[in-house]
Write a protein that holds these residues in place. Structure first.
Motif, PDB file in Angstrom:
ATOM      1  N   VAL A 165       0.850  -1.190   0.000  1.00 54.73           N
ATOM      2  CA  VAL A 165       0.000   0.000   0.000  1.00 54.73           C
ATOM      3  C   VAL A 165       0.885   1.239   0.000  1.00 54.73           C
ATOM      4  O   VAL A 165       1.693   1.438   0.896  1.00 54.73           O
ATOM      5  N   ARG A 166       0.763   2.045  -0.993  1.00 48.01           N
ATOM      6  CA  ARG A 166       1.571   3.254  -1.123  1.00 48.01           C
ATOM      7  C   ARG A 166       0.661   4.476  -1.108  1.00 48.01           C
ATOM      8  O   ARG A 166      -0.467   4.425  -1.605  1.00 48.01           O
ATOM      9  N   PRO A 167       1.129   5.579  -0.542  1.00 51.90           N
ATOM     10  CA  PRO A 167       0.318   6.799  -0.560  1.00 51.90           C
ATOM     11  C   PRO A 167      -0.033   7.202  -1.985  1.00 51.90           C
ATOM     12  O   PRO A 167       0.760   7.029  -2.916  1.00 51.90           O
ATOM     13  N   ALA A 168      -1.235   7.724  -2.155  1.00 54.54           N
ATOM     14  CA  ALA A 168      -1.693   8.111  -3.488  1.00 54.54           C
ATOM     15  C   ALA A 168      -1.021   9.390  -3.969  1.00 54.54           C
ATOM     16  O   ALA A 168      -1.018   9.678  -5.171  1.00 54.54           O
ATOM     17  N   HIS A 169      -0.445  10.179  -3.043  1.00 58.57           N
ATOM     18  CA  HIS A 169       0.141  11.471  -3.413  1.00 58.57           C
ATOM     19  C   HIS A 169       1.536  11.627  -2.832  1.00 58.57           C
ATOM     20  O   HIS A 169       1.905  10.971  -1.856  1.00 58.57           O
ATOM     21  N   THR A 170       2.300  12.506  -3.453  1.00 63.23           N
ATOM     22  CA  THR A 170       3.587  12.914  -2.924  1.00 63.23           C
ATOM     23  C   THR A 170       3.388  14.218  -2.156  1.00 63.23           C
ATOM     24  O   THR A 170       2.293  14.776  -2.120  1.00 63.23           O
ATOM     25  N   SER A 171       4.475  14.741  -1.575  1.00 57.15           N
ATOM     26  CA  SER A 171       4.371  16.003  -0.846  1.00 57.15           C
ATOM     27  C   SER A 171       3.998  17.154  -1.775  1.00 57.15           C
ATOM     28  O   SER A 171       3.447  18.172  -1.339  1.00 57.15           O
ATOM     29  N   ASP A 172       4.273  16.990  -3.065  1.00 62.09           N
ATOM     30  CA  ASP A 172       3.958  18.048  -4.032  1.00 62.09           C
ATOM     31  C   ASP A 172       2.524  17.975  -4.533  1.00 62.09           C
ATOM     32  O   ASP A 172       1.910  19.001  -4.843  1.00 62.09           O
ATOM     33  N   THR A 173       1.977  16.754  -4.619  1.00 59.14           N
ATOM     34  CA  THR A 173       0.651  16.594  -5.227  1.00 59.14           C
ATOM     35  C   THR A 173      -0.469  16.406  -4.212  1.00 59.14           C
ATOM     36  O   THR A 173      -1.645  16.458  -4.581  1.00 59.14           O
ATOM     37  N   ALA A 174      -0.131  16.158  -2.943  1.00 53.40           N
ATOM     38  CA  ALA A 174      -1.166  15.877  -1.950  1.00 53.40           C
ATOM     39  C   ALA A 174      -2.042  17.106  -1.707  1.00 53.40           C
ATOM     40  O   ALA A 174      -1.536  18.219  -1.518  1.00 53.40           O
ATOM     41  N   PRO A 175      -3.373  16.917  -1.722  1.00 52.07           N
ATOM     42  CA  PRO A 175      -4.260  18.040  -1.430  1.00 52.07           C
ATOM     43  C   PRO A 175      -4.187  18.405   0.043  1.00 52.07           C
ATOM     44  O   PRO A 175      -3.796  17.594   0.885  1.00 52.07           O
ATOM     45  N   LEU A 176      -4.561  19.634   0.379  1.00 44.82           N
ATOM     46  CA  LEU A 176      -4.568  20.088   1.761  1.00 44.82           C
ATOM     47  C   LEU A 176      -5.595  19.281   2.553  1.00 44.82           C
ATOM     48  O   LEU A 176      -6.747  19.135   2.132  1.00 44.82           O
ATOM     49  N   ASN A 177      -5.161  18.720   3.689  1.00 44.60           N
ATOM     50  CA  ASN A 177      -6.059  17.900   4.505  1.00 44.60           C
ATOM     51  C   ASN A 177      -6.964  18.813   5.337  1.00 44.60           C
ATOM     52  O   ASN A 177      -6.728  19.055   6.519  1.00 44.60           O
ATOM     53  N   ASP A 178      -7.999  19.325   4.679  1.00 44.22           N
ATOM     54  CA  ASP A 178      -8.907  20.257   5.333  1.00 44.22           C
ATOM     55  C   ASP A 178     -10.330  19.979   4.858  1.00 44.22           C
ATOM     56  O   ASP A 178     -10.551  19.329   3.829  1.00 44.22           O
ATOM     57  N   TYR A 179     -11.295  20.482   5.618  1.00 43.64           N
ATOM     58  CA  TYR A 179     -12.691  20.281   5.262  1.00 43.64           C
ATOM     59  C   TYR A 179     -13.042  21.087   4.006  1.00 43.64           C
ATOM     60  O   TYR A 179     -12.532  22.204   3.821  1.00 43.64           O
ATOM     61  N   PRO A 180     -13.932  20.565   3.164  1.00 41.94           N
ATOM     62  CA  PRO A 180     -14.349  21.320   1.972  1.00 41.94           C
ATOM     63  C   PRO A 180     -15.236  22.505   2.365  1.00 41.94           C
ATOM     64  O   PRO A 180     -15.741  22.582   3.501  1.00 41.94           O
ATOM     65  N   ALA A 181     -15.453  23.417   1.439  1.00 40.09           N
ATOM     66  CA  ALA A 181     -16.230  24.623   1.717  1.00 40.09           C
ATOM     67  C   ALA A 181     -17.668  24.291   2.104  1.00 40.09           C
ATOM     68  O   ALA A 181     -18.295  25.023   2.886  1.00 40.09           O
ATOM     69  N   ASP A 182     -18.220  23.192   1.572  1.00 37.19           N
ATOM     70  CA  ASP A 182     -19.608  22.831   1.862  1.00 37.19           C
ATOM     71  C   ASP A 182     -19.712  21.785   2.978  1.00 37.19           C
ATOM     72  O   ASP A 182     -20.687  21.027   3.047  1.00 37.19           O
ATOM     73  N   TRP A 183     -18.728  21.759   3.873  1.00 37.70           N
ATOM     74  CA  TRP A 183     -18.698  20.752   4.930  1.00 37.70           C
ATOM     75  C   TRP A 183     -19.953  20.775   5.803  1.00 37.70           C
ATOM     76  O   TRP A 183     -20.494  19.728   6.152  1.00 37.70           O
ATOM     77  N   GLN A 184     -20.442  21.942   6.163  1.00 33.17           N
ATOM     78  CA  GLN A 184     -21.623  22.027   7.018  1.00 33.17           C
ATOM     79  C   GLN A 184     -22.842  21.408   6.340  1.00 33.17           C
ATOM     80  O   GLN A 184     -23.662  20.743   6.991  1.00 33.17           O
ATOM     81  N   ASP A 185     -22.956  21.615   5.043  1.00 34.09           N
ATOM     82  CA  ASP A 185     -24.077  21.025   4.297  1.00 34.09           C
ATOM     83  C   ASP A 185     -23.959  19.500   4.258  1.00 34.09           C
ATOM     84  O   ASP A 185     -24.959  18.778   4.380  1.00 34.09           O
ATOM     85  N   ILE A 186     -22.719  19.014   4.072  1.00 30.41           N
ATOM     86  CA  ILE A 186     -22.483  17.569   4.052  1.00 30.41           C
ATOM     87  C   ILE A 186     -22.847  16.959   5.405  1.00 30.41           C
ATOM     88  O   ILE A 186     -23.551  15.946   5.485  1.00 30.41           O
ATOM     89  N   ALA A 187     -22.392  17.600   6.481  1.00 33.14           N
ATOM     90  CA  ALA A 187     -22.650  17.084   7.826  1.00 33.14           C
ATOM     91  C   ALA A 187     -24.142  17.046   8.124  1.00 33.14           C
ATOM     92  O   ALA A 187     -24.663  16.063   8.675  1.00 33.14           O
ATOM     93  N   LEU A 188     -24.862  18.100   7.766  1.00 31.61           N
ATOM     94  CA  LEU A 188     -26.299  18.153   8.022  1.00 31.61           C
ATOM     95  C   LEU A 188     -27.033  17.062   7.248  1.00 31.61           C
ATOM     96  O   LEU A 188     -27.941  16.401   7.783  1.00 31.61           O
ATOM     97  N   ALA A 189     -26.640  16.844   5.988  1.00 32.61           N
ATOM     98  CA  ALA A 189     -27.289  15.822   5.159  1.00 32.61           C
ATOM     99  C   ALA A 189     -27.077  14.425   5.734  1.00 32.61           C
ATOM    100  O   ALA A 189     -28.007  13.607   5.776  1.00 32.61           O
ATOM    101  N   VAL A 190     -25.854  14.131   6.204  1.00 29.44           N
ATOM    102  CA  VAL A 190     -25.566  12.817   6.777  1.00 29.44           C
ATOM    103  C   VAL A 190     -26.359  12.609   8.063  1.00 29.44           C
ATOM    104  O   VAL A 190     -26.918  11.534   8.308  1.00 29.44           O
ATOM    105  N   LYS A 191     -26.435  13.639   8.894  1.00 35.79           N
ATOM    106  CA  LYS A 191     -27.193  13.517  10.143  1.00 35.79           C
ATOM    107  C   LYS A 191     -28.658  13.206   9.856  1.00 35.79           C
ATOM    108  O   LYS A 191     -29.270  12.345  10.502  1.00 35.79           O
ATOM    109  N   LYS A 192     -29.231  13.888   8.872  1.00 36.03           N
ATOM    110  CA  LYS A 192     -30.627  13.647   8.517  1.00 36.03           C
ATOM    111  C   LYS A 192     -30.823  12.241   7.963  1.00 36.03           C
ATOM    112  O   LYS A 192     -31.745  11.522   8.349  1.00 36.03           O
ATOM    113  N   ASN A 193     -29.934  11.840   7.050  1.00 36.49           N
ATOM    114  CA  ASN A 193     -30.065  10.521   6.416  1.00 36.49           C
ATOM    115  C   ASN A 193     -29.920   9.378   7.411  1.00 36.49           C
ATOM    116  O   ASN A 193     -30.512   8.311   7.243  1.00 36.49           O
ATOM    117  N   ARG A 194     -29.130   9.585   8.455  1.00 34.52           N
ATOM    118  CA  ARG A 194     -28.888   8.517   9.431  1.00 34.52           C
ATOM    119  C   ARG A 194     -29.724   8.693  10.695  1.00 34.52           C
ATOM    120  O   ARG A 194     -29.466   8.038  11.723  1.00 34.52           O
TER     121      ARG A 194
END
Length: 261
Positions: A165-194
Motif C-alpha cells: 500500500v503506497r500513498p496516493a500522493h507525494t508532498s507536491d501533489t497531496a491536497p490540503l487535509n482540510d474540510y471542503p467549503a460545503d462541509w456544514q451542508d455535508i454534515a447536516l445531510a448525513v445527520k438527517k439521512n442517518r
C-alpha cells in the motif's frame, strides 16, 4: 566389554528446522503471537509484520464431545480487550486466509486437528461499521449478516499486504487535509439521512442535542467525504477514537457528559 552396537560416522549435526515465510504461515496454520506483536492500525484493523491479519483462538476444549468454535476477529474489539485485561491473550494466533477456514485443535483424548469454518465477531463488524452493521439490528438479521460475511470482500477493502500500500500522493501533489467549503451542508445531510443516531452507541441526538453529533473521517482524510468514510458519532464516542482523546478536554464534551447523566 560392553560397546555400542552402532555409532554414527563423522561429525554429529543437529538438523535445523526450516521456518516457512510469514506470508505462507499466515495462509496455512497461523502463527502464535503475543499482544506486543500485534499492531492496531488507524482504521482499527490488526497487523503483524507488515500483513493485515485476523485473530482467533486455535485450541478449543473438546472434553465430553462438546466444544464451541471460536469467532475470528478483524479488529481490537471489546472481546480482545477483555481477554487482554484477563491476561489470556496468549491463546490467540494470527492468520489471513480468505476462505473462512481456520485450523482448530480440539483438545481432548486424543487431540483432533481440523480445518473449520468460523464466524466473524459481531463486535468487530460494529467496530469498522461494516456495511452499516450494528447491534441494534434484530438478532436474526445480525446472524444473517454474519453468515453472509466474506473475507474476500473484507481483504479487498482492507488489503493483506501493508507493504504494497503506497500513498496516493507525494508532498507536491497531496491536497490540503482540510474540510471542503460545503462541509456544514455535508454534515447536516448525513445527520438527517442517518436519523441523528450515533453509529456506535446508537443514542439519538435530534433537536438541540444534534450539536453533539460529529462526523468522523475513518481514514483521517478530511477531504474524503464518500459515505463509507464518514462515521456519525456522538462526541463521547468520537473522543474514544484513536488520536482523538484531546476532545475530552473540550467544554462541549463536558457539557454533553453532564447532560447524559
Amino acid at each position: 566389554m560392553a560397546a555400542p552396537l552402532a555409532e554414527a560416522f563423522g561429525r554429529q549435526h543437529r538438523m535445523k528446522e526450516i521456518e516457512l515465510p510469514v506470508v505462507t504461515r499466515l495462509q496455512e496454520n497461523g502463527i502464535d503471537v503475543g499482544l506486543e506483536e500485534i499492531q492496531i492500525l488507524s482504521d482499527k484493523t490488526l497487523a503483524y509484520r507488515g500483513h493485515r491479519v485476523l485473530l482467533y483462538i486455535r485450541d478449543v476444549s473438546n472434553y465430553g464431545g462438546k466444544q464451541e468454535l471460536p469467532k475470528f476477529h478483524l479488529t481490537f474489539c471489546k472481546t480482545l480487550d477483555g481477554m487482554r485485561q484477563k491476561r489470556r491473550f496468549e491463546r490467540y494466533v494470527v492468520a489471513n486466509r480468505d476462505d473462512g477456514h481456520f485450523q482448530v485443535n480440539l483438545i481432548g483424548q486424543p487431540v483432533v486437528s481440523k480445518m473449520a469454518m468460523l464466524n466473524v465477531c459481531q463486535l468487530c463488524l460494529v467496530h469498522i461499521r461494516w456495511q452499516d452493521f450494528h447491534m441494534g439490528l434484530a438478532q436474526d438479521v445480525r446472524l444473517g449478516r454474519v453468515r453472509q460475511f466474506e473475507l474476500k470482500a473484507f481483504f479487498k477493502t482492507y488489503p493483506k499486504d501493508l507493504n504494497a500500500v503506497r500513498p496516493a500522493h507525494t508532498s507536491d501533489t497531496a491536497p490540503l487535509n482540510d474540510y471542503p467549503a460545503d462541509w456544514q451542508d455535508i454534515a447536516l445531510a448525513v445527520k438527517k439521512n442517518r436519523g441523528y443516531s450515533c453509529n456506535k452507541c446508537r443514542v439519538n441526538l435530534n433537536g438541540v442535542m444534534a450539536q453533539y453529533l460529529h462526523l468522523h473521517h475513518r481514514n483521517g482524510v478530511k477531504s474524503d467525504n464518500v459515505d463509507e468514510n464518514l462515521e456519525l458519532l456522538c462526541i463521547r464516542c468520537h473522543a474514544e477514537e484513536p488520536f482523538h482523546g484531546h476532545m475530552k478536554s473540550l467544554p462541549s464534551y463536558q457539557e454533553y457528559m453532564q447532560a447524559r447523566h
